[in-house]
Design an enzyme around this catalytic site. Structure first.
Site, PDB file in Angstrom:
ATOM      1  N   GLU A   1     -48.306  56.494 -27.678  1.00 26.41           N
ATOM      2  CA  GLU A   1     -47.421  55.517 -27.045  1.00 26.41           C
ATOM      3  C   GLU A   1     -46.840  56.037 -25.731  1.00 26.41           C
ATOM      4  OE1 GLU A   1     -44.340  54.476 -29.864  1.00 26.41           O
ATOM      5  OE2 GLU A   1     -44.155  56.517 -30.608  1.00 26.41           O
ATOM      6  N   HIS A  58     -36.397  45.411 -30.877  1.00 28.09           N
ATOM      7  CA  HIS A  58     -36.293  45.597 -32.324  1.00 28.09           C
ATOM      8  C   HIS A  58     -35.737  44.398 -33.065  1.00 28.09           C
ATOM      9  CE1 HIS A  58     -38.166  49.343 -33.023  1.00 28.09           C
ATOM     10  NE2 HIS A  58     -37.813  49.617 -31.778  1.00 28.09           N
ATOM     11  N   CYS A  85     -50.422  49.706 -34.146  1.00 27.94           N
ATOM     12  CA  CYS A  85     -49.322  49.295 -35.019  1.00 27.94           C
ATOM     13  C   CYS A  85     -48.175  48.674 -34.215  1.00 27.94           C
ATOM     14  CB  CYS A  85     -48.808  50.455 -35.864  1.00 27.94           C
ATOM     15  SG  CYS A  85     -48.073  51.757 -34.885  1.00 27.94           S
ATOM     16  N   ASP A 128     -44.225  50.711 -26.974  1.00 23.19           N
ATOM     17  CA  ASP A 128     -43.778  51.768 -26.065  1.00 23.19           C
ATOM     18  C   ASP A 128     -44.844  52.106 -25.031  1.00 23.19           C
ATOM     19  OD1 ASP A 128     -41.108  52.429 -26.660  1.00 23.19           O
ATOM     20  OD2 ASP A 128     -41.757  53.282 -28.562  1.00 23.19           O
TER      21      ASP A 128
HETATM   22  C1  PEP Z   1     -44.519  50.964 -30.737  1.00 26.07           C
HETATM   23  O1  PEP Z   1     -43.879  51.558 -29.876  1.00 26.07           O
HETATM   24  O2  PEP Z   1     -45.454  50.170 -30.493  1.00 26.07           O
HETATM   25  C2  PEP Z   1     -44.183  51.150 -32.168  1.00 26.07           C
HETATM   26  C3  PEP Z   1     -44.934  50.655 -33.121  1.00 26.07           C
HETATM   27  O3  PEP Z   1     -43.039  51.821 -32.470  1.00 26.07           O
HETATM   28  P1  PEP Z   1     -41.562  51.196 -32.309  1.00 26.07           P
HETATM   29  O4  PEP Z   1     -41.723  49.726 -32.028  1.00 26.07           O
HETATM   30  O5  PEP Z   1     -40.861  51.446 -33.590  1.00 26.07           O
HETATM   31  O6  PEP Z   1     -41.024  51.960 -31.161  1.00 26.07           O
HETATM   32 MG    MG Z   2     -42.624  53.220 -30.405  1.00 25.52          MG
END
Ligand code: PEP
Ligand code: MG
Length: 599
Positions: free
Chosen positions: A453, A211, A524, A477
């Site tokens: 995911e 993140h 995404c 994920d």
């Molecule tokens: C992902 O897991 O690719 C996603 C877009 O969600 P996050 O990165 O917020 O877990």
């Molecule tokens: Mg995710």
């Protein structure tokens, strides 16, 4: 004065005379070049020294402790003021509880008495008292008191750092001239950063999909991660230059390095200007396939960038960021106001709001997630929401109400099977019914999607596709769970590899499942913004890509430079048994031929 290169995990080198240039290599995760002074931010426990004191030293020791309390108070007040500007008064309120801890007479008294009686140094006595307080609070089965234990821990860390003479190491007192160097930055740390208060950051932990990296890209702040040992190699105040394209870090950059990077920065600026021209143009391939290109956001503050980057709306709004840096979760009114603002600003283009995806690498102080052995495999995201229907329905009501002010869609994260989806849909129907009964205006048939995911959902894509209007693939994920590789762990980051043939296969399964049922499918996860892989994603037949706003113009140029026929060939070969290295060579080979200026 030559440039000395050292590999990813820092090798202890013979220390060059101070002022000589040294180069370190990390993983570049957010593009850009920045120069500034090092500001080291420690998160881990400080080691506490132990000293016996003489009688004549006691008064001074008590004064030293009182001085540390005052300095901590000043630090918190400054932090509170800054947060009130960047995030609003309610978020800044979290620090009121911290200030109260500093004024707690029973705690202060016990430490002072302890110093005088035990004749030990203040940090040692203070830590003992704090542990006792925390133990008592944590043992009581009351979420409020457990929160206080967290406050206590946080404040204690600050006081101890002052006592150890390591003040200023928290994310305080920095500005655009600083580059933050940290072992790790949490999502709540990064939520307080912006382009005006930091020039760039470097972390020891983390990978492209952690993140901290995602936030850096969203904020347009150059960042480098995965540099084990860098906190001990650099010193506060040293001058460094970071290259967010290659992952290189220059300590004490030489004049020749300055010149080189000045030229690189100018060149990159020209490329960026070239991309700006594409703002109004379509994200359509050379042979006419239109791919919707949207932006990801974490905070509503990023809306201007979404408009500026030429995206077709928002493909992922990570709403959990609304729950960070506060002691109570946002209520329905607050959420409604925020979602409405986002919907109105982006209207008529769509905004896909993802419901709360808390837990795993995104903990928050305002919700009691409990202690788990394996948080990534635990009660996170939709699982937490299904277990806490009131928290979930509060958000659902807010989204449905905001839906009348724009083009809102909604998706659930971490769906692992159809039962979970049905359960979430029941709660959504209940939320809508409550609003109807209360006569509150809301969007009736909100377009609903799920994130794919979890591998079990990917395998059941053809079945799940009949229950929703779209899929959005969370590759961050999905790869983590498919290959059993912690997405934030720099030591195994090479395994989180989109060119693994298993990844191509699972993506194909998802796309085929969606298209057979007549629904669209987007990506995404961070892969959507990685232009080395755009050929692969186009070849797979992905209908929408959603990436950080800063990356959208690059992805647009990539799409416009490709043709589906060439991209499909990459996928066909990948599915016919090629290895990861071959798949990578093909996708990146086509990318580098078609848009070499972007590399
Ligand atoms: C992902 O897991 O690719 C996603 C877009 O969600 P996050 O990165 O917020 O877990
Ligand atoms: Mg995710």
């Amino acid at each position: 004065m030559g440039i000395r290169s050292s590999k990813k995990n820092l090798q202890p080198e013979t220390s060059p005379p101070s002022g000589e240039e040294r180069v370190f290599q990390g993983t570049a995760v957010a593009p850009g070049i920045a120069e500034g002074k090092v500001l080291i931010h420690f998160q881990e426990e400080e080691s506490i020294p132990f000293r016996d004191l003489q009688d004549h030293e006691l008064d001074a020791e008590v004064a030293r402790f009182e001085g540390a309390l005052l300095a901590t108070r000043k630090e918190i007040l400054e932090l509170q003021e800054r947060l009130a500007h960047s995030a609003g008064a309610s978020d800044a309120g979290i620090f009121d509880a911290h200030l109260m801890v500093l004024e707690d007479p029973s705690l202060i008294d016990e430490v002072i008495k302890g110093v005088r009686k035990e004749k030990h140094n203040a940090e040692f006595v203070f830590q003992g008292v704090i542990h006792k307080f925390i133990k008592t609070l944590s043992a009581i089965d009351d979420p409020y008191l457990r929160e206080r234990a967290i406050d206590l821990e946080d404040v204690a860390r600050r006081v101890i750092r002052h006592l150890l003479g390591k003040s200023g190491q928290r994310l305080a007192g920095h500005d655009r001239n600083h580059i933050i160097v940290a072992d790790e930055l949490t999502p709540s740390d990064t939520a307080t950063l912006n382009r005006d208060n930091v020039a760039g950051f470097i972390t020891e932990k983390g990978s492209k999909t952690s993140h901290v990296a995602i936030m850096a890209r969203s904020l347009g702040i150059p960042a480098i991660v995965g540099l084990e040992g860098i906190c001990t190699e650099l010193e506060n105040g040293s001058l460094i230059l970071i290259d967010g394209y290659s992952g290189k870090i220059f300590l004490n950059p030489a004049p020749s390095t300055h010149l080189t990077y000045q030229a690189i920065a100018e060149e990159k600026e020209l490329v960026e200007e070239g991309l700006e021209v594409l703002r109004e143009s379509d994200s359509t391939t050379l042979d006419g396939r239109h791919i919707v290109l949207a932006a990801n956001i974490e905070l509503p503050e990023e809306l201007d960038e979404v408009e500026a980057c030429g995206a077709d709306g928002i493909g992922l709004y990570r709403t959990e960021f609304l729950y960070f840096n506060r002691t109570t979760p946002p209520d329905e009114e607050e959420q409604y106001a925020v979602y409405r603002r986002v919907a109105e600003k982006i209207n008529p283009q769509p905004v896909i709001i993802r419901t709360l995806d808390i837990g795993g690498d995104k903990p928050t102080e305002c919700l009691d997630l409990g202690h788990e052995q394996n948080p990534f495999l635990g009660c996170r995201a939709i699982r937490f929401c299904l277990n806490n229907p009131e928290i979930f329905k509060t958000q659902l009501r807010a989204i449905l109400r905001a839906g009348v002010h724009g083009n809102l869609k909604m998706m659930f994260p971490m769906i692992s099977g159809i039962e979970e989806l049905f359960h979430a849909k029941v709660l959504l129907a209940e939320a809508a019914q409550e609003l109807t009964i209360q006569g509150v205006p809301h969007k009736k048939d909100i377009e609903l999607g799920i994130m794919i995911e979890v591998p079990s959902a990917a395998l059941m894509a053809d079945v799940l596709a009949h229950e929703v209007q779209f899929f959005s693939i969370g590759t961050n994920d999905l790869l983590q769970y498919l290959m059993a590789v912690d997405r934030g762990n720099e030591r195994i980051a090479h395994l989180h590899d989109p060119s693994n043939p298993a990844v191509v296969r699972i993506l194909k399964t998802i796309v085929d499942g969606a298209h057979a049922a007549g629904i669209w499918v987007g990506v995404c996860g961070e892969l959507a913004g990685d232009i080395e892989f755009t050929p692969l994603l186009v070849g797979l037949g992905i209908d929408e890509l959603s990436a950080s706003a800063a990356l959208v113009p690059r992805v647009k140029k990539a799409i416009r430079s490709l043709d589906v026929t060439a991209c499909r060939e990459i996928v066909e070969r990948a599915l016919s048994g090629e290895r990861a290295a071959e798949i990578y060579a093909r996708t990146t080979g086509l990318a580098r031929t078609r848009y070499p200026d972007l590399f």
